[in-house]
Scaffold this motif. Structure first.
Motif, PDB file in Angstrom:
ATOM      1  N   GLY A 139       3.380  -3.053  -0.931  1.00 19.00           N
ATOM      2  CA  GLY A 139       2.975  -3.308   0.455  1.00 19.00           C
ATOM      3  C   GLY A 139       2.942  -2.067   1.310  1.00 19.00           C
ATOM      4  N   LYS A 140       2.890  -0.886   0.662  1.00 16.85           N
ATOM      5  CA  LYS A 140       2.943   0.382   1.396  1.00 16.85           C
ATOM      6  C   LYS A 140       1.773   1.282   1.032  1.00 16.85           C
ATOM      7  N   THR A 141       1.549   2.284   1.854  1.00 20.38           N
ATOM      8  CA  THR A 141       0.540   3.310   1.534  1.00 20.38           C
ATOM      9  C   THR A 141       1.136   4.673   1.862  1.00 20.38           C
ATOM     10  N   ALA A 142       2.228   4.968   1.179  1.00 19.12           N
ATOM     11  CA  ALA A 142       2.933   6.214   1.483  1.00 19.12           C
ATOM     12  C   ALA A 142       2.303   7.421   0.801  1.00 19.12           C
ATOM     13  N   ILE A 143       1.664   7.196  -0.350  1.00 23.09           N
ATOM     14  CA  ILE A 143       1.052   8.316  -1.083  1.00 23.09           C
ATOM     15  C   ILE A 143      -0.440   8.071  -1.260  1.00 23.09           C
ATOM     16  N   GLU A 164       5.865   5.682   6.080  1.00 28.30           N
ATOM     17  CA  GLU A 164       5.580   4.519   5.223  1.00 28.30           C
ATOM     18  C   GLU A 164       6.486   4.445   3.997  1.00 28.30           C
ATOM     19  N   CYS A 165       6.988   5.578   3.540  1.00 28.18           N
ATOM     20  CA  CYS A 165       7.779   5.596   2.298  1.00 28.18           C
ATOM     21  C   CYS A 165       9.146   4.972   2.552  1.00 28.18           C
ATOM     22  N   MET A 166       9.509   3.999   1.705  1.00 29.12           N
ATOM     23  CA  MET A 166      10.828   3.367   1.857  1.00 29.12           C
ATOM     24  C   MET A 166      11.749   3.778   0.707  1.00 29.12           C
ATOM     25  N   GLY A 167      11.276   4.726  -0.120  1.00 27.47           N
ATOM     26  CA  GLY A 167      12.146   5.277  -1.164  1.00 27.47           C
ATOM     27  C   GLY A 167      12.407   4.334  -2.322  1.00 27.47           C
ATOM     28  N   CYS A 168      11.519   3.363  -2.548  1.00 29.33           N
ATOM     29  CA  CYS A 168      11.769   2.382  -3.620  1.00 29.33           C
ATOM     30  C   CYS A 168      11.635   2.997  -5.005  1.00 29.33           C
TER      31      CYS A 168
END
Ligand code: FES
Length: 246
Positions: A139-143, A164-168
């Motif tokens: 559900g993210k677009t960190a990269i 956006e990055c949650m470190g998952c």
């Protein structure tokens, strides 16, 4: 739908791709950018196979991960032509990850000649795109895939710590060459230039998520999140079921 794979007649399911059908029947086809969770991307071309379609004289090459079976085709998964192309693909990919053990195995398997290595960022990245898909799936677009041609690489916007990055670390877990570096100590995880607080399971005490992941789960579900790892959550559920069914 009936299709022939290497001369063997098989029944394909509705919408199934050649790769999925083959994997379901333990017929090996090498694949780098396909993952059962996301399907095929057609990016790496390692899954090329020869295809004979009804009414066509010549066989053509298709990426088996993106070819949905819609007619009674005949497929050859291994041939001199296919092997030669896969060897060339491995040769080019190996330039980007020449020291990677997994890539070394592929080079040996296909007898790919070596070319001078190119520096990549992150090191060993073969641009398979699986990390982007994993991030989106969370559900993210960190990269993102940045730039073009030989400059192309995966990065966070401006190479900075992304909000956006949650470190998952789903991106790092799915990466076939372990190109995405994750550093962890007893209390923190660092990935993509960002440091995260790790949260310990309230039952077994093992770190299982970052604080941002828990917050994200809380926000997206609208519920309080019990800080339990997967294993302990299942144990707790099973115990609750036993308790209430007495
Ligand atoms: Fe099919 Fe990569 S696995 S193109």
């Amino acid at each position: 739908m009936k299709v022939k794979i290497n001369g063997q007649e098989l029944e394909a399911r509705e919408g199934e791709t050649i790769l999925e059908l083959c994997l379901r029947h333990d017929i090996p086809i090498p694949h780098l950018c396909y993952h059962p969770a996301f399907g095929g991307q057609g990016a790496c071309r390692m899954c090329l196979v020869e295809l004979k379609e009804p009414g066509r004289v010549n066989n053509r090459l298709v990426a088996s991960c993106t070819y949905p079976i819609h007619s009674s085709v005949e497929v050859t998964t291994e041939s001199e032509r296919v092997h030669r192309l896969r060897r060339n693909i491995v040769m080019l990919l190996a330039r980007r990850a020449s020291q990677n053990p997994w890539m070394k195995e592929l080079v040996e398997q296909y007898g790919a000649p070596s070319l001078p290595p190119v520096q990549t960022e992150p090191a060993d990245c073969i641009l398979c795109g699986l990390c982007n898909h994993a991030c989106e799936k969370m559900g993210k677009t960190a990269i993102w895939s940045m730039f073009r041609g030989i400059e192309k690489r995966i990065a966070t916007p401006y190479d900075e710590a992304a909000d956006e990055c949650m470190g998952c670390a789903a991106c790092a877990q799915i990466c076939p060459t372990q190109a995405i570096k994750v550093e962890e100590d007893a209390a923190t995880r660092t990935i993509w230039n960002k440091k995260f607080e790790l949260v310990a399971c309230r039952r077994c005490g093992k770190n299982f998520a970052t604080r941002e992941q828990i917050e994200y789960m809380r926000e997206s579900s609208g519920y309080e999140v019990d800080e339990l790892c997967d294993h302990c959550r299942k144990l707790t559920l099973a115990q609750n079921v036993r308790h209430y069914s007495r």
